[in-house]
Motif scaffolding. Structure first.
Motif, mmCIF file in Angstrom:
data_model
loop_
_atom_site.group_PDB
_atom_site.id
_atom_site.type_symbol
_atom_site.label_atom_id
_atom_site.label_comp_id
_atom_site.label_asym_id
_atom_site.label_seq_id
_atom_site.Cartn_x
_atom_site.Cartn_y
_atom_site.Cartn_z
ATOM 1 N N ALA A 61 0.872 -1.176 0.000
ATOM 2 C CA ALA A 61 0.000 0.000 0.000
ATOM 3 C C ALA A 61 0.906 1.222 0.000
ATOM 4 C CB ALA A 61 -0.921 -0.001 1.208
ATOM 5 N N PRO A 62 1.178 1.816 -1.157
ATOM 6 C CA PRO A 62 2.212 2.858 -1.270
ATOM 7 C C PRO A 62 1.751 4.247 -0.822
ATOM 8 C CG PRO A 62 1.238 2.448 -3.416
ATOM 9 C CD PRO A 62 0.578 1.491 -2.462
ATOM 10 N N TYR A 63 1.127 4.316 0.359
ATOM 11 C CA TYR A 63 0.705 5.612 0.895
ATOM 12 C C TYR A 63 1.871 6.266 1.621
ATOM 13 C CZ TYR A 63 -4.140 4.527 -0.175
ATOM 14 O OH TYR A 63 -5.304 4.242 -0.833
ATOM 15 N N ARG A 64 2.113 7.495 1.270
ATOM 16 C CA ARG A 64 3.191 8.253 1.907
ATOM 17 C C ARG A 64 2.608 9.284 2.871
ATOM 18 N NH1 ARG A 64 8.279 8.552 -2.133
ATOM 19 N NH2 ARG A 64 8.006 6.501 -3.087
ATOM 20 N N LEU A 103 0.236 8.428 -6.002
ATOM 21 C CA LEU A 103 0.506 8.851 -7.381
ATOM 22 C C LEU A 103 1.226 7.730 -8.123
ATOM 23 C CD1 LEU A 103 1.783 12.467 -6.617
ATOM 24 C CD2 LEU A 103 -0.546 11.740 -7.202
ATOM 25 N N PRO A 104 1.107 7.688 -9.457
ATOM 26 C CA PRO A 104 1.794 6.636 -10.224
ATOM 27 C C PRO A 104 3.291 6.575 -9.931
ATOM 28 C CG PRO A 104 0.210 7.768 -11.614
ATOM 29 C CD PRO A 104 0.239 8.518 -10.320
ATOM 30 N N GLU A 105 3.931 7.725 -9.771
ATOM 31 C CA GLU A 105 5.371 7.724 -9.514
ATOM 32 C C GLU A 105 5.699 7.125 -8.131
ATOM 33 O OE1 GLU A 105 4.055 12.182 -9.312
ATOM 34 O OE2 GLU A 105 3.532 10.355 -10.433
ATOM 35 N N HIS A 106 4.775 7.254 -7.190
ATOM 36 C CA HIS A 106 4.973 6.623 -5.882
ATOM 37 C C HIS A 106 4.920 5.099 -5.997
ATOM 38 C CE1 HIS A 106 3.322 10.477 -3.727
ATOM 39 N NE2 HIS A 106 4.504 10.665 -4.288
ATOM 40 N N ILE A 107 3.948 4.614 -6.759
ATOM 41 C CA ILE A 107 3.826 3.160 -6.949
ATOM 42 C C ILE A 107 5.080 2.609 -7.620
ATOM 43 C CG2 ILE A 107 2.466 1.342 -8.057
ATOM 44 C CD1 ILE A 107 0.048 3.244 -7.908
ATOM 45 N N ASP A 108 5.536 3.299 -8.641
ATOM 46 C CA ASP A 108 6.726 2.865 -9.383
ATOM 47 C C ASP A 108 7.948 2.840 -8.468
ATOM 48 O OD1 ASP A 108 8.551 2.220 -11.345
ATOM 49 O OD2 ASP A 108 8.548 4.205 -12.278
ATOM 50 N N ALA A 109 8.159 3.936 -7.738
ATOM 51 C CA ALA A 109 9.341 4.032 -6.871
ATOM 52 C C ALA A 109 9.292 2.999 -5.751
ATOM 53 C CB ALA A 109 9.449 5.437 -6.294
ATOM 54 N N ASP A 110 8.114 2.811 -5.145
ATOM 55 C CA ASP A 110 8.010 1.884 -4.020
ATOM 56 C C ASP A 110 8.172 0.433 -4.461
ATOM 57 O OD1 ASP A 110 7.723 3.956 -2.302
ATOM 58 O OD2 ASP A 110 5.584 3.718 -1.952
ATOM 59 N N GLY A 128 -8.876 3.980 -6.706
ATOM 60 C CA GLY A 128 -8.160 4.793 -5.729
ATOM 61 C C GLY A 128 -6.677 4.888 -6.019
ATOM 62 N N GLY A 129 -6.323 5.074 -7.278
ATOM 63 C CA GLY A 129 -4.933 5.316 -7.642
ATOM 64 C C GLY A 129 -4.092 4.085 -7.873
ATOM 65 N N MET A 130 -4.630 2.882 -7.623
ATOM 66 C CA MET A 130 -3.832 1.667 -7.727
ATOM 67 C C MET A 130 -3.892 1.012 -9.117
ATOM 68 S SD MET A 130 -2.328 1.342 -4.834
ATOM 69 C CE MET A 130 -1.784 -0.362 -4.760
ATOM 70 N N GLN A 131 -4.602 1.629 -10.063
ATOM 71 C CA GLN A 131 -4.747 1.039 -11.392
ATOM 72 C C GLN A 131 -3.424 0.759 -12.105
ATOM 73 O OE1 GLN A 131 -6.374 3.645 -10.124
ATOM 74 N NE2 GLN A 131 -8.478 3.856 -10.898
ATOM 75 N N PRO A 132 -2.394 1.604 -11.972
ATOM 76 C CA PRO A 132 -1.134 1.329 -12.701
ATOM 77 C C PRO A 132 -0.274 0.223 -12.083
ATOM 78 C CG PRO A 132 -1.362 3.683 -12.130
ATOM 79 C CD PRO A 132 -2.350 2.929 -11.321
ATOM 80 N N THR A 133 -0.683 -0.332 -10.959
ATOM 81 C CA THR A 133 0.177 -1.260 -10.225
ATOM 82 C C THR A 133 0.628 -2.465 -11.054
ATOM 83 O OG1 THR A 133 -0.923 -0.592 -8.176
ATOM 84 C CG2 THR A 133 0.443 -2.570 -8.098
#
Length: 566
Positions: free
Chosen positions: A45-48, A60-67, A85-90
């Motif tokens: 769960a890439p919540y910052r 954000l997509p960049e958070h998912i990518d980085a994490d 809720g933002g997780m579509q690019p995962t």
């Protein structure tokens, strides 16, 4: 000669402090290393900081990518909990980093939102069969009582008909025993086993064995129904910080021990598991307090909480904290340097020891409270508490020096000392009764009140050093502060503080006895009460908090002694 005496005291106290700090912070053995340093699966769960599903501030997509890039070398698979809720690019980023997925769809109590989530889940799973290997429909929906079991089964069947991957539902293990029909509906059985959160909390030494026992219990139930389905431990882990529950003590070392021992047991028996979780989740503190935010392998700042191999430090920054505490102490000594040389050796040692203890408490408070502040208002509260404790420390040391040097105390100092104690007392009342009536997720605020509690002891000790005797009247506020500032209602505060002690004990005990699994195991009140009380009084944090309350109440109790004698 006087300077030599002072330097001797400084060296002795500094050496003793350093030896204690070094001893308490030695690296500890936390079990066998994780093979190849890599886990089978990790909750993702890439919540910052500043992001929260409660506030609908999604990653954000960049958070998912980085994490995903950060944990790709730590796990073979990730488990997600929602697709909207933002997780579509995962899935695309998981493919990029060579990580497989157990993709989850979040279900709640709203049919419209559930419909959208299920549609998005089916679309994502079918679009990414090379990455998404298993599917979870809902997470702890029945535990939260968001829907009934038949409605949930309808969603499970809908997804099973639309995808080719194995489909399951994730919930705490007791839910599968309560609704065994779920075992027939899913392709694999997904259970959450969290020894810390059990209705009867499990000690770290027994935690991995508890997981093994529960898996066997689920297997036996399934086999009794004629089923032979795979079991996934969908969530298991241990908190690194937060409130103690019975025998279950959150700590970095215990988190490491649990995860390593769980993996050892899982590898020995061929069990499939998912560790909760990849990153600490600051947003969870809103509902679950400090303990809810601290289950991650990595901190909010994406730094490792502990290593998967080698020895572990409970506080790797202990040397820095020792330096800060010692620096504060030496700064104080510089301020009092000439005055201290006139004190006899026992009084000098007493003053310097108290000053060092207050410095340690202040640094501990500042570092821990700031680390566990996850929002603007929590950070503002932290700054307020640091300021209040710093001011109180200064006033306490001024009063202690006046006692030890046989000097009168100015009324303004006594008034400020009393007002600060009143502030901490009212705050302690609020904290105490919050713990008593709704304390499941609240931490015991020992760090916040250590300085006021120790201050009562320090003032009493200074009075004893000068008088060589100590009686009950000496513990009144007018005696401790050096000026007659007693108020008629002081005894009333003592009553409320003291009543908080049984209130906290009863609240903690009731929390255990009211839990479903506890009642199942101990249906009779006479049988359950001793067990629940045992969990309550084993809680070291609770006992420390009760001691703080007791110490804070003493000057208010003693306030009535003069009136009684009259």
């Amino acid at each position: 000669m006087r300077t030599a005496k002072l330097l001797f005291c400084l060296i002795v106290i500094a050496v003793i402090h350093g030896a204690i700090a070094w001893t308490l912070n030695r690296p500890q053995d936390a079990g066998l290393d994780v093979p190849s340093g890599k886990l089978r699966s990790l909750s993702f769960a890439p919540y910052r900081e500043g992001f929260s599903p409660i506030e609908e501030k999604f990653p954000l997509p960049e958070h998912i990518d980085a994490d995903l890039g950060l944990i790709a070398d730590k796990t073979h698979t990730i488990r997600t909990y929602s697709i909207l809720g933002g997780m579509q690019p995962t899935p695309a980023f998981a493919r990029k980093h060579g990580v497989e997925m157990i993709q989850g769809g979040w279900l709640g109590d709203g049919h419209a939102s559930n419909k959208l989530e299920i549609a998005a889940l089916i679309e994502s799973v079918n679009a990414n069969p090379d990455v998404v290997k298993r599917v979870l429909v809902g997470n702890e929906v029945l535990l939260r009582k968001d829907m009934d079991v038949d409605t949930l089964i309808g969603y499970i069947r809908q997804v099973k008909q639309a995808v080719k991957q194995p489909v399951s539902y994730a919930d705490v293990w007791s839910i599968y025993l309560k609704y065994p029909q779920l075992m027939r509906e899913v392709d694999f059985i997904t259970v959450h086993i969290l020894p810390y959160w059990e209705d009867e909390p499990v000690a770290i030494a027994d935690a991995a064995g508890h997981v093994e026992k529960i898996v066997k219990q689920i297997e036996d139930k399934a086999h009794g129904m004629g089923l032979n389905k795979p079991i996934l431990i969908g969530e298991s882990g241990w908190p690194a910080a937060g409130r103690q529950r019975g025998h279950a003590i959150p700590s970095v070392v215990n988190e490491t021990r649990f995860i390593r021992s769980l993996i050892e047991v899982a590898n020995r028996h061929g069990m499939d598991y998912n560790i909760v979780e990849a990153f600490n989740q600051p947003w969870k503190s809103h509902n679950e307090g400090v303990v809810g935010a601290n289950w991650g392998l990595l901190t909010i700042d994406r730094e490792p909480v502990f290593p998967l191999t080698g020895q572990v430090y409970e506080n790797p920054d202990w040397l820095q904290h020792f330096a800060w505490a010692t620096g504060l102490w030496l700064l104080l000594v510089a301020v009092y340097f000439k005055k201290l040389q006139n004190l006899p050796l026992p009084r000098l040692l007493g003053f310097l020891t108290l000053a060092q203890i207050l410095g340690v408490c202040l640094v501990t408070l500042a570092t821990f409270l700031w680390f566990t502040s996850y929002s603007s208002w929590q950070q503002a509260y932290t700054l307020l508490l640091i300021a209040a404790n710093t001011l109180l420390s200064g006033l306490l040391l001024q009063r202690c020096y006046a006692i030890l040097a046989n000097q009168p105390t100015l009324p303004v100092l006594a008034s400020r000392l009393r007002n600060l104690y009143l502030f901490f007392t009212f705050l302690a009342l609020y904290k105490t009764y919050s713990l008593a009536f709704n304390g499941r997720y609240l931490s015991f605020p020992v760090e916040q009140f250590a300085i006021p509690a120790i201050g009562v002891c320090g003032l009493s000790a200074c009075l004893w050093l000068t008088r060589r005797s100590l009686h009950w009247q000496s513990l009144r506020f007018d005696s401790l502060s050096g000026c007659d500032l007693q108020a008629p209602r002081d005894r009333l505060l003592a009553y409320f503080l003291s009543l908080g002690i049984p209130a906290v004990v009863l609240g903690e005990t009731y929390e255990f006895m009211a839990a479903y699994d506890f009642r199942q195991a101990h249906p009779n009140f006479s049988e359950g009460l001793p067990v629940a009380l045992g969990y309550t009084f084993y809680n070291q944090q609770l006992i420390s908090w009760l001691l703080c309350i007791l110490l804070l109440s003493i000057p208010f109790w003693a306030a009535g002694s003069r009136k009684t004698q009259a």
